[in-house]
Design an enzyme around this catalytic site. Sequence first.
Site, mmCIF file in Angstrom:
data_model
loop_
_atom_site.group_PDB
_atom_site.id
_atom_site.type_symbol
_atom_site.label_atom_id
_atom_site.label_comp_id
_atom_site.label_asym_id
_atom_site.label_seq_id
_atom_site.Cartn_x
_atom_site.Cartn_y
_atom_site.Cartn_z
ATOM 1 C CE LYS A 180 -3.885 -2.227 1.954
ATOM 2 N NZ LYS A 180 -5.132 -2.441 2.885
ATOM 3 C CG ASP A 203 -7.904 -0.135 3.337
ATOM 4 O OD1 ASP A 203 -8.814 -0.737 2.692
ATOM 5 O OD2 ASP A 203 -6.569 -0.138 3.170
ATOM 6 C CE1 TYR A 249 -12.387 -12.961 3.349
ATOM 7 C CE2 TYR A 249 -11.420 -10.954 3.747
ATOM 8 C CZ TYR A 249 -11.688 -12.006 2.942
ATOM 9 O OH TYR A 249 -11.102 -12.141 1.594
#
Length: 286
Positions: free
Chosen positions: A68, A107, A226
Amino acid sequence: MTTADRYAVAGNPVEHSRSPLIHALFAQQTGQAVDYGRLLCPLDDFKAHIRAFAAGGAKGCNVTVPFKFEAFELAARRTPRAELAQAANTLRFDADTDGGWLADNTDGIGLVRDITLNAGMPLTGKRVLLLGAGGASAGVLGPLIEARPAEIVMANRTVDKAQAIVARHAGWAAQHGVQLSACGLQNPGEGFDVFINGTAASLAGSGVPVGAQVLKAGTLALDMMYGPAAQAFLDWARAHGATPRDGLGMLVEQAAEAFALWRGVRPDTTPVLAHMRALVDAAQPH
């Protein structure tokens, strides 16, 4: 027949990413011609891979760990929230005649929308603990501040990394009346209303790097991961009386924001999140 515009999620690892399915559902819902895949980039050659992808006619990409910060450097133009984060998770390959590539960071808005809308937890006036000082945490801090909690503490193993990010956001925090500080993992404080894990601890399978005193009954404890990667964190949070939440809602919400940046239309996230939740839950060991 309309030729579909190409996009991808770029990262390393990337084979686990659910983003291609999320964007396929968005495209179906909005009637957009989108072909969205995965792009595995070598750890030492990210920029060349992205340039080659764009040169092949692609229109943009999402960027995941660990690229990123590098993605931000690739763009000629940056949105204010990417500028604040100094990290980008979304690139739009605009032509040089249009000012060159655009970097955004969706984000934070994805996380805030998931907490406030999907989890039904208003952030205004709350105390928030943000764990980690990598690209994920840097990306969400600005929008978290914008939601006007009373306090945000950024805790990280290397304190100076957290301090550098906090210093960059100090003016933004003052503007929004938010008390902002950085600290190590030993004594981050206790009894937060919201605890966000933005570290790679879950991905690495290591335990939660702070003590349970950061929680209280009903704390919203959210891991940005997740599926199986988040399970240990969710179990830990539940065992200590917190309300556990994984990062699937954040993933869907940030994807919708990226889709809107690329296509000019914002998909409805509710049915897509429900679909993804059923898939992820079905894949979990019971």
